[in-house]
Design an enzyme around this catalytic site. Sequence first.
Site, short mmCIF file in Angstrom:
data_model
loop_
_atom_site.label_atom_id
_atom_site.label_comp_id
_atom_site.label_asym_id
_atom_site.label_seq_id
_atom_site.Cartn_x
_atom_site.Cartn_y
_atom_site.Cartn_z
CG ASP A 106 -1.97 1.05 1.27
OD1 ASP A 106 -2.94 1.03 0.50
OD2 ASP A 106 -1.78 1.97 2.09
CG HIS A 304 -5.69 -3.01 -0.32
ND1 HIS A 304 -4.99 -2.48 -1.39
CD2 HIS A 304 -5.26 -2.34 0.78
CE1 HIS A 304 -4.18 -1.52 -0.94
NE2 HIS A 304 -4.32 -1.43 0.38
#
Length: 327
Positions: A106, A304
């Site tokens: 991320d 994610h």
Amino acid sequence: MSQHPANDLTHRLVPSPAGRTHVVEQGSGPLVLLVHGFPESWYSWRHQLPALAAAGYRAAAIDVRGYGRSSRPAAPEAYRMRELVADATAVVHALGERTAVVVGHDWGSAVAANAALIRPDVFRAVAMLSVPYAPRGGPRPSTVFASMGGDDEFYVSYFQEPGRAEAEIEPDVRGWLAGFYAALSADTMPAPGAPLPHFVSPGGTLRDRFPTGGLPAWLNETDLDVFAGEFERTGMSGALARYRTMDRDWEDLAGLDGAPVTQPSLFIGGALDASTTWMADAIGAFPVTLPGLVSSHILEGCGHWLQQERPADTGRILTDWLTALPK
């Protein structure tokens, strides 16, 4: 319970430009620095620390400045990308090493890529998880994000106004985190066609679009307690400051416009992650932007939080890549 031998972990605080950086280590061998994203902590690497240690590496996961037990400077400009790269460099040196492989997820993926660009003397290889490398360029970021979503507001713009997201999150950190993690997890994300959880309706909050069922399979109540406990103690402003310095980074890093990352590199993405699908053009440009790319992997059925959703696959891909790197 989390599958990691906690008694094998070494916690230390090392000096860094932030003031102090909290590092959690396991294993011995070549240094692999693990950099988390939003809204997480070193604990997001709890599965990779023992896996890398078992493969013969010294794995070191940090709390990025603003998070956990690391320093939390007050000024938003203290969270510029160059400052985060300086922290990462300081950790390598504080651990007695001259070089390291850097792995980021991320926002940590962006930190890792920029660390490789800014300090190629220190970071000899780079792995990017979930967010693909996209060179600096184009219009000012705030201008781009403000134009997304039509009547709805993109979450990055929502996060950029000081105090606004804090007012939504901090009254119920644990509940908000549970919803945010669920919204971007493969097994709990909103169904296709449902309102996207990355946008805020006029007058609404991000949480309005979070799923309301149980936790994703990768996250148990104990794990959630760890993440939530840190943010309940620190508040959210340090973590959110990263979003509030994006325009400053765009100015600071103008000299890196279009720059490729030339070190040996790796990308792992989740097939169901918006970071992968929305940034498909960035992945397609890897032959130009990542000329040292060793391999790129898209994990089917994964969202994610890939090193937590698919820890075994992530560990295997990382260790295979590390083993093949020039010594």
